[in-house]
Design a protein around this motif. Structure first.
Motif, short mmCIF file in Angstrom:
data_model
loop_
_atom_site.label_atom_id
_atom_site.label_comp_id
_atom_site.label_asym_id
_atom_site.label_seq_id
_atom_site.Cartn_x
_atom_site.Cartn_y
_atom_site.Cartn_z
N ALA A 286 0.81 -1.12 -0.11
CA ALA A 286 -0.01 0.02 -0.13
C ALA A 286 0.71 1.27 0.02
N GLU A 287 1.86 1.37 0.98
CA GLU A 287 2.84 2.54 0.91
C GLU A 287 3.30 2.65 -0.35
N LYS A 288 3.91 1.86 -1.14
CA LYS A 288 4.53 1.81 -2.21
C LYS A 288 3.53 2.86 -3.32
N GLN A 289 2.29 2.53 -3.20
CA GLN A 289 1.18 3.40 -3.97
C GLN A 289 0.78 4.78 -3.34
N GLY A 290 1.35 4.92 -2.48
CA GLY A 290 1.04 6.04 -1.57
C GLY A 290 -0.28 6.00 -0.84
N LYS A 291 -0.44 4.77 -0.61
CA LYS A 291 -1.89 4.63 0.33
C LYS A 291 -1.78 3.86 1.54
N VAL A 292 -2.63 3.53 1.96
CA VAL A 292 -2.81 2.95 3.35
C VAL A 292 -3.84 1.76 3.36
N VAL A 293 -3.78 0.60 4.01
CA VAL A 293 -4.66 -0.39 3.79
C VAL A 293 -5.64 -0.34 4.95
N ARG A 294 -6.97 -0.60 4.70
CA ARG A 294 -8.01 -0.66 5.81
C ARG A 294 -8.59 -1.93 5.47
N TYR A 295 -9.57 -2.20 6.29
CA TYR A 295 -10.58 -3.20 6.48
C TYR A 295 -12.02 -2.82 6.11
N VAL A 296 -12.47 -3.16 4.92
CA VAL A 296 -14.04 -2.22 4.77
C VAL A 296 -14.90 -3.20 4.23
N GLY A 297 -16.21 -3.02 4.19
CA GLY A 297 -17.21 -3.54 3.59
C GLY A 297 -17.73 -2.83 2.37
N SER A 298 -18.18 -3.28 1.41
CA SER A 298 -18.53 -2.50 0.20
C SER A 298 -19.65 -3.24 -0.55
N ILE A 299 -20.80 -2.55 -0.89
CA ILE A 299 -21.73 -2.90 -1.51
C ILE A 299 -22.04 -2.40 -2.91
N ASP A 300 -22.21 -3.13 -3.81
CA ASP A 300 -22.31 -2.66 -5.08
C ASP A 300 -23.66 -2.91 -5.68
N ILE A 301 -24.58 -2.16 -5.59
CA ILE A 301 -26.19 -2.42 -5.98
C ILE A 301 -26.21 -2.97 -7.30
N ALA A 302 -25.87 -2.17 -8.25
CA ALA A 302 -25.93 -2.57 -9.61
C ALA A 302 -25.33 -4.08 -10.05
N ALA A 303 -24.24 -4.30 -9.52
CA ALA A 303 -23.67 -5.43 -9.66
C ALA A 303 -23.99 -6.66 -8.81
N GLN A 304 -24.90 -6.17 -7.75
CA GLN A 304 -25.34 -7.07 -6.78
C GLN A 304 -24.28 -7.87 -5.99
N SER A 305 -23.14 -6.95 -5.88
CA SER A 305 -21.98 -7.59 -5.10
C SER A 305 -21.74 -6.98 -3.89
N VAL A 306 -21.61 -7.93 -2.85
CA VAL A 306 -21.07 -7.49 -1.53
C VAL A 306 -19.85 -8.17 -1.18
N LYS A 307 -18.85 -7.43 -0.61
CA LYS A 307 -17.65 -7.94 -0.28
C LYS A 307 -17.14 -7.20 0.89
N VAL A 308 -16.23 -8.06 1.90
CA VAL A 308 -15.93 -7.64 3.12
C VAL A 308 -13.99 -7.99 3.03
#
Lengths: 369, 369
Positions: A286-308
């Motif tokens: 993550a650092e190499k991309q200038g980012k940080v890692v987090r544990y998240v949940g997300s729901i994409d309604i159109a794609a009917q996808s849920v992931k954690v």
């Protein structure tokens, strides 16, 4: 003339006790006629359902002669007792008991409304979810469960308003676990650097009481998955089970089968450092991309996808900037456009969870009167 | 059997039109029996209050013979008409008219509930505020006005829940104007640098339609002051008037007395660059402290202080990181501790404002039924 309202409460743990203390200070609180805990049930004597149980001082009252005392009652008997009140009844379930949740349809069909922070019933089989809401309609009763996601934060009420007013929710994303928020905000802070090892951060969180007694109950992602199941269903997705979508567990495979006994937990904690390299690699990537890692949940309604699971975020994003053990929930909708509607703050803790329950109760009372 | 509900709507401007389009798609929407605009009032014919006005197609229906047409009606006549419906009535005021707001007590005493995004009535003299809420109690009617602060964002409902459940709100702070949010996010972004002059950013916002026709109506801070007045009163402070506390105006003194005519506005815009140095100094002073400047409102409950104006914020703070024309509102409370409960997102625009109104209407209907 408004119909009088009577209250039955189950559970006197952390949230249950905070709730009883809060309702004791509520002006015009409904009469508490039933208080059930695992060992004993206190009841206002029938047929008058009087005197009521003093919410803030039930322990003292339970020692006196004025209340009826019974052992643990099955849900059916609690429902029968509450259905007999001379007015409207509300069940407040402050447990995390799936069995009690399975009895909600029974209460609701009898016209008893349900208010609860108990996730189990709303995140189990889809058939139970459907049974709960059709029973509510059938019994002309109400079901409020704001505190099942984000504790007292206005998460479910906001989602319901978006849906009810015809907005199109496209995506929901966030940090839904106070424990995992603390772990990652400490392990990989966005605005400073940290060389703490993953296992040391988990140990620190455990000592501070931020984790479940067995930290694997946080690290397996199931708590987040249950919350996502509830949100996805309210947004219109028919999620069959809380384990019917991808959930990334943070428990090393080698340690997953250790028993959940005190010895097993102790062995888990002592062997966790063996796997620090894996989490260090994730953080470095993550650092190499200038980012940080987090544990998240997300729901994409159109794609009917849920992931954690783990995701990388820009350091100046709202999710990366989260503090302490705060939750953050972002609603992307058609009306709100590119910038989501965001709710953020403490999403765990007895006081704020109980507040969410009491807020729901106030709304149910307003609607029943 | 639920009592039927009838709706009167005043105003067909941006928010009014968006509201009518949204309610036209609402399942089981109440019957629209009155639609008033400045030039004309459409009415479902008495005594049957039928046929109703089609919300999504009122313009066509107004040309037909089935509805009663009158000129602009005084508030008293609207109230008398709505009080006669064979059920419960709700007035939706989608104007920003203080005179109509002054008539809310009249409606409420007759049992007509009020739902509105009109800030004027709730932020004027404290006596009007008190009159509105005592009239509601007297008439057993409801008043919902979520969209008066932060449009459709759950701001007032959250504050009401905190107060109703006995939490102690200590401080409220935020960016309450979409226009001023855009101006400062563009003039002094936190995550990049900008050499845009203040007057050029104001001109850009005006061109994009983000400001009022006369940008001084945004720059004088009164819109923010009115929102702060509402929040402070809900939190328990008896604010006498929206100008009874310090408000920092961003209008240079020399340009304040220019007329609000087209010529005056044009002269204001052309002379604004003369004052760019002042805002550049403010920005530079913030920079030297590693901060950015933002226009915020804040309420300190214990100190009973309300203020509106420029403040400096750390670059990694939530307020500094705001995007576009978003609002952000932070509630500091006893239960939430050091990290506030935060609500963030678009706080202006016809669609999200109308959504807040419709969300309120749904709740009022639920409570009246």
């Amino acid at each position: 003339m408004a119909s009088p309202i009577y209250l039955g409460v189950v559970g006197v743990g952390g949230v249950g006790t905070a709730f009883l203390n809060q309702i004791a200070r509520l002006p015009n609180a409904p009469q508490l006629v039933l208080l059930a805990r695992s060992s004993q049930t206190l009841l206002a004597p029938t047929p008058a359902y009087s005197p009521a149980i003093p919410a803030g001082d039930w322990a003292t009252a339970s020692a006196g002669p004025s209340l009826t005392k019974k052992g643990a009652l099955p849900a059916e008997e609690i429902a029968t007792y509450l259905a007999g009140v001379p007015g409207r009844a509300i069940l407040v379930d402050n447990t995390s008991d799936l069995n009690l949740a399975r009895a909600y349809p029974l209460f609701l069909k009898k016209g008893i409304s349900v208010v609860t922070p108990n996730k189990k019933g709303f995140s189990d089989d889809l058939s139970l979810w459907k049974d709960i809401f059709s029973s509510a309609t059938q019994g002309n009763a109400l079901v409020y469960h704001e505190s099942t996601v984000g504790a007292g934060l206005p998460v479910l009420s906001t989602l319901k308003d978006l849906v009810a007013t015809g907005d199109e929710v496209t995506r929901i994303e966030g940090v839904f676990s106070g424990t995992l928020s603390f772990l990652f905000n400490t392990f990989a802070p966005a605005s400073s650097s940290s060389d703490a090892q993953w296992s040391a951060v988990v140990a620190q969180a455990k000592e501070l009481g931020y984790t479940e007694p067995d930290p694997r109950d946080d690290l397996n992602g199931m708590d987040v998955a249950r919350k996502l199941t509830i949100l996805a269903r309210l947004a219109g997705l028919e999620v069959s089970r809380p384990d019917s979508f991808p959930i990334e567990s943070l428990i090393p495979t080698e340690l997953a089968s250790l028993p959940s006994s005190a010895d097993g937990i102790s062995e888990f904690m002592s062997r966790l450092p063996e796997f620090d390299g894996q989490m260090a690699d994730v953080k470095a990537t993550a650092e190499k991309q200038g980012k940080v890692v987090r544990y998240v949940g997300s729901i994409d309604i159109a794609a009917q996808s849920v992931k954690v699971g783990l995701q990388y975020f820009d350091k100046d994003s709202a999710i990366a900037g989260l503090k302490g053990s705060d939750n953050i929930i972002s609603f992307y909708t058609k009306r709100y456009g590119a910038n989501p509607l965001i709710v953020q703050g403490a999403g765990a803790g007895s006081d704020v969870t109980a507040m969410g329950v009491l807020g729901d109760l106030v709304k149910v009372i307003q609607r029943l009167q």
